[in-house]
Design a protein around this motif. Structure first.
Motif, PDB file in Angstrom:
ATOM      1  N   CYS A  28      28.854  18.653  71.432  1.00  0.00           N
ATOM      2  CA  CYS A  28      30.253  19.055  71.630  1.00  0.00           C
ATOM      3  C   CYS A  28      30.970  19.348  70.321  1.00  0.00           C
ATOM      4  CB  CYS A  28      31.029  17.960  72.369  1.00  0.00           C
ATOM      5  SG  CYS A  28      30.438  17.646  74.007  1.00  0.00           S
ATOM      6  N   TRP A  29      30.754  18.510  69.320  1.00  0.00           N
ATOM      7  CA  TRP A  29      31.445  18.693  68.048  1.00  0.00           C
ATOM      8  C   TRP A  29      31.012  19.985  67.375  1.00  0.00           C
ATOM      9  CZ3 TRP A  29      30.363  19.265  62.910  1.00  0.00           C
ATOM     10  CH2 TRP A  29      31.446  19.123  62.042  1.00  0.00           C
ATOM     11  N   VAL A  30      29.705  20.212  67.285  1.00  0.00           N
ATOM     12  CA  VAL A  30      29.183  21.422  66.648  1.00  0.00           C
ATOM     13  C   VAL A  30      29.619  22.657  67.442  1.00  0.00           C
ATOM     14  CG1 VAL A  30      27.076  22.687  66.037  1.00  0.00           C
ATOM     15  CG2 VAL A  30      27.247  20.238  65.539  1.00  0.00           C
ATOM     16  N   ALA A  31      29.544  22.582  68.772  1.00  0.00           N
ATOM     17  CA  ALA A  31      29.954  23.715  69.612  1.00  0.00           C
ATOM     18  C   ALA A  31      31.437  24.023  69.410  1.00  0.00           C
ATOM     19  CB  ALA A  31      29.655  23.423  71.075  1.00  0.00           C
ATOM     20  N   LYS A  32      32.258  22.990  69.332  1.00  0.00           N
ATOM     21  CA  LYS A  32      33.700  23.193  69.116  1.00  0.00           C
ATOM     22  C   LYS A  32      33.949  23.878  67.775  1.00  0.00           C
ATOM     23  CE  LYS A  32      37.876  20.756  68.004  1.00  0.00           C
ATOM     24  NZ  LYS A  32      38.393  19.577  67.416  1.00  0.00           N
ATOM     25  N   GLU A  33      33.254  23.441  66.729  1.00  0.00           N
ATOM     26  CA  GLU A  33      33.401  24.061  65.412  1.00  0.00           C
ATOM     27  C   GLU A  33      32.922  25.510  65.433  1.00  0.00           C
ATOM     28  OE1 GLU A  33      35.040  22.676  62.762  1.00  0.00           O
ATOM     29  OE2 GLU A  33      35.510  21.184  64.285  1.00  0.00           O
ATOM     30  N   MET A  34      31.841  25.768  66.162  1.00  0.00           N
ATOM     31  CA  MET A  34      31.339  27.137  66.289  1.00  0.00           C
ATOM     32  C   MET A  34      32.373  28.011  66.996  1.00  0.00           C
ATOM     33  SD  MET A  34      28.759  29.198  65.807  1.00  0.00           S
ATOM     34  CE  MET A  34      27.278  29.855  66.467  1.00  0.00           C
ATOM     35  N   ALA A  35      32.938  27.503  68.082  1.00  0.00           N
ATOM     36  CA  ALA A  35      33.950  28.263  68.820  1.00  0.00           C
ATOM     37  C   ALA A  35      35.160  28.546  67.936  1.00  0.00           C
ATOM     38  CB  ALA A  35      34.372  27.510  70.082  1.00  0.00           C
ATOM     39  N   ALA A  36      35.572  27.574  67.146  1.00  0.00           N
ATOM     40  CA  ALA A  36      36.735  27.769  66.264  1.00  0.00           C
ATOM     41  C   ALA A  36      36.454  28.851  65.225  1.00  0.00           C
ATOM     42  CB  ALA A  36      37.107  26.450  65.591  1.00  0.00           C
ATOM     43  N   ALA A  37      35.256  28.851  64.642  1.00  0.00           N
ATOM     44  CA  ALA A  37      34.903  29.865  63.646  1.00  0.00           C
ATOM     45  C   ALA A  37      34.822  31.250  64.291  1.00  0.00           C
ATOM     46  CB  ALA A  37      33.575  29.512  62.982  1.00  0.00           C
ATOM     47  N   LEU A  38      34.237  31.319  65.475  1.00  0.00           N
ATOM     48  CA  LEU A  38      34.120  32.605  66.164  1.00  0.00           C
ATOM     49  C   LEU A  38      35.482  33.109  66.620  1.00  0.00           C
ATOM     50  CD1 LEU A  38      30.872  31.965  68.244  1.00  0.00           C
ATOM     51  CD2 LEU A  38      31.097  33.220  66.080  1.00  0.00           C
ATOM     52  N   ARG A  39      36.341  32.185  67.022  1.00  0.00           N
ATOM     53  CA  ARG A  39      37.692  32.578  67.437  1.00  0.00           C
ATOM     54  C   ARG A  39      38.476  33.141  66.256  1.00  0.00           C
ATOM     55  NH1 ARG A  39      42.877  29.516  68.657  1.00  0.00           N
ATOM     56  NH2 ARG A  39      43.885  30.797  70.232  1.00  0.00           N
ATOM     57  N   ALA A  40      38.354  32.501  65.103  1.00  0.00           N
ATOM     58  CA  ALA A  40      39.047  32.990  63.913  1.00  0.00           C
ATOM     59  C   ALA A  40      38.560  34.395  63.545  1.00  0.00           C
ATOM     60  CB  ALA A  40      38.829  32.028  62.743  1.00  0.00           C
ATOM     61  N   ALA A  41      37.246  34.609  63.613  1.00  0.00           N
ATOM     62  CA  ALA A  41      36.703  35.935  63.319  1.00  0.00           C
ATOM     63  C   ALA A  41      37.150  36.948  64.364  1.00  0.00           C
ATOM     64  CB  ALA A  41      35.179  35.879  63.259  1.00  0.00           C
ATOM     65  N   SER A  42      37.151  36.527  65.625  1.00  0.00           N
ATOM     66  CA  SER A  42      37.573  37.415  66.708  1.00  0.00           C
ATOM     67  C   SER A  42      39.012  37.879  66.519  1.00  0.00           C
ATOM     68  CB  SER A  42      37.424  36.689  68.048  1.00  0.00           C
ATOM     69  OG  SER A  42      37.795  37.526  69.111  1.00  0.00           O
ATOM     70  N   ARG A  43      39.861  36.951  66.120  1.00  0.00           N
ATOM     71  CA  ARG A  43      41.270  37.298  65.872  1.00  0.00           C
ATOM     72  C   ARG A  43      41.419  38.166  64.627  1.00  0.00           C
ATOM     73  NH1 ARG A  43      45.262  32.274  67.183  1.00  0.00           N
ATOM     74  NH2 ARG A  43      45.172  32.514  69.434  1.00  0.00           N
ATOM     75  N   ALA A  44      40.713  37.810  63.574  1.00  0.00           N
ATOM     76  CA  ALA A  44      40.830  38.543  62.309  1.00  0.00           C
ATOM     77  C   ALA A  44      40.382  39.995  62.445  1.00  0.00           C
ATOM     78  CB  ALA A  44      40.025  37.840  61.218  1.00  0.00           C
ATOM     79  N   PHE A  45      39.344  40.217  63.247  1.00  0.00           N
ATOM     80  CA  PHE A  45      38.785  41.563  63.361  1.00  0.00           C
ATOM     81  C   PHE A  45      39.066  42.207  64.717  1.00  0.00           C
ATOM     82  CE2 PHE A  45      36.204  39.307  60.182  1.00  0.00           C
ATOM     83  CZ  PHE A  45      36.525  40.094  59.087  1.00  0.00           C
ATOM     84  N   ASP A  46      39.926  41.552  65.527  1.00  0.00           N
ATOM     85  CA  ASP A  46      40.368  42.098  66.808  1.00  0.00           C
ATOM     86  C   ASP A  46      39.197  42.475  67.721  1.00  0.00           C
ATOM     87  OD1 ASP A  46      42.457  42.543  68.494  1.00  0.00           O
ATOM     88  OD2 ASP A  46      42.905  44.552  67.760  1.00  0.00           O
ATOM     89  N   TRP A  47      38.204  41.582  67.792  1.00  0.00           N
ATOM     90  CA  TRP A  47      37.021  41.866  68.591  1.00  0.00           C
ATOM     91  C   TRP A  47      37.288  42.122  70.064  1.00  0.00           C
ATOM     92  CZ3 TRP A  47      33.428  37.585  66.275  1.00  0.00           C
ATOM     93  CH2 TRP A  47      32.965  38.009  65.021  1.00  0.00           C
ATOM     94  N   PRO A  48      38.206  41.409  70.722  1.00  0.00           N
ATOM     95  CA  PRO A  48      38.381  41.671  72.151  1.00  0.00           C
ATOM     96  C   PRO A  48      38.700  43.136  72.456  1.00  0.00           C
ATOM     97  CG  PRO A  48      39.554  39.690  71.543  1.00  0.00           C
ATOM     98  CD  PRO A  48      39.061  40.332  70.260  1.00  0.00           C
ATOM     99  N   LYS A  49      39.360  43.813  71.557  1.00  0.00           N
ATOM    100  CA  LYS A  49      39.730  45.204  71.792  1.00  0.00           C
ATOM    101  C   LYS A  49      38.682  46.184  71.270  1.00  0.00           C
ATOM    102  CE  LYS A  49      44.610  44.152  71.716  1.00  0.00           C
ATOM    103  NZ  LYS A  49      45.800  44.109  70.915  1.00  0.00           N
ATOM    104  N   SER A  50      37.789  45.727  70.424  1.00  0.00           N
ATOM    105  CA  SER A  50      36.874  46.660  69.781  1.00  0.00           C
ATOM    106  C   SER A  50      35.416  46.537  70.205  1.00  0.00           C
ATOM    107  CB  SER A  50      36.953  46.495  68.263  1.00  0.00           C
ATOM    108  OG  SER A  50      36.516  45.201  67.889  1.00  0.00           O
TER     109      SER A  50
END
Length: 148
Positions: A28-50
Motif C-alpha cells: 500500500c505504501w509503495v503503491a500510494k507513492e507511485m500513484a502520487a508520482a504518476l499523478r504529479a506527472a499527469s498534471r504537469a504534462f496534462d496527460w488526461p487530455k493528451s
C-alpha cells in the motif's frame, strides 16, 4: 501491463525489454507513492487530455493472489517524467537490486488510475490520503509499518 489489487497492495505484471513478463508486488505504501508520482506527472504534462487509452495487453498473465508468493517485492521507487511518459526505478528484493522501467504516458496514467481505484475500494487511505492502519498493524509492536 495488467494488475490485481488486494486489501494490502497491488500486483502488477509488466512486460520488460525482450518481452519478458515480471510480476511486482507494491504494498500500500509503495503503491500510494507511485500513484502520487504518476499523478504529479499527469498534471504537469496534462496527460488526461493528451493520451489515448492503451490497448489491453491480453498476452500478459492476469496477476492472481497465487502470484503473490513469487512476485518481486518493491521496497522503494523513484521516478522521472516528461510529456511522453515516466521512468520508474524500483529497488526490489531482500538483496536490493534496481529495476528500471519506462511507462509511456498512456500506461502511466492507466497505472495511476488503477492504483487509485484499488486504494479507494480497499480503503487504504482516508480523505487526506493518509494510509489507514490495518487491524493487524494496530496490534504490532511500536515501529512496525502497517499494511506491509
Amino acid at each position: 501491463m495488467r494488475f490485481a489489487g488486494t486489501d494490502k497492495g497491488l500486483l502488477a505484471n509488466f512486460e520488460t525489454k525482450g518481452g519478458k513478463q515480471e510480476i511486482y508486488w507494491l504494498n500500500c505504501w509503495v503503491a500510494k507513492e507511485m500513484a502520487a508520482a504518476l499523478r504529479a506527472a499527469s498534471r504537469a504534462f496534462d496527460w488526461p487530455k493528451s493520451v489515448l487509452a492503451p490497448k489491453q495487453e491480453q498476452h500478459l498473465i492476469q496477476p492472481k493472489p497465487a502470484h503473490l508468493a513469487s512476485a518481486i517485492g518493491v521496497n522503494s521507487l523513484s521516478t522521472s517524467a516528461d510529456a511522453g511518459g515516466v521512468l520508474v526505478r524500483f529497488a526490489v528484493g531482500h538483496r536490493v537490486r534496481h529495476v528500471t522501467l519506462y511507462l509511456p504516458a498512456a500506461k502511466a496514467h492507466q497505472l495511476m488510475l488503477a492504483i487509485v481505484q484499488v486504494g479507494q475500494t480497499a480503503a487504504w487511505w482516508d480523505e487526506d490520503f493518509d494510509l489507514i492502519p490495518t487491524r493487524e498493524s494496530q496490534h504490532q509492536a511500536p515501529g512496525k509499518a502497517s499494511r506491509q
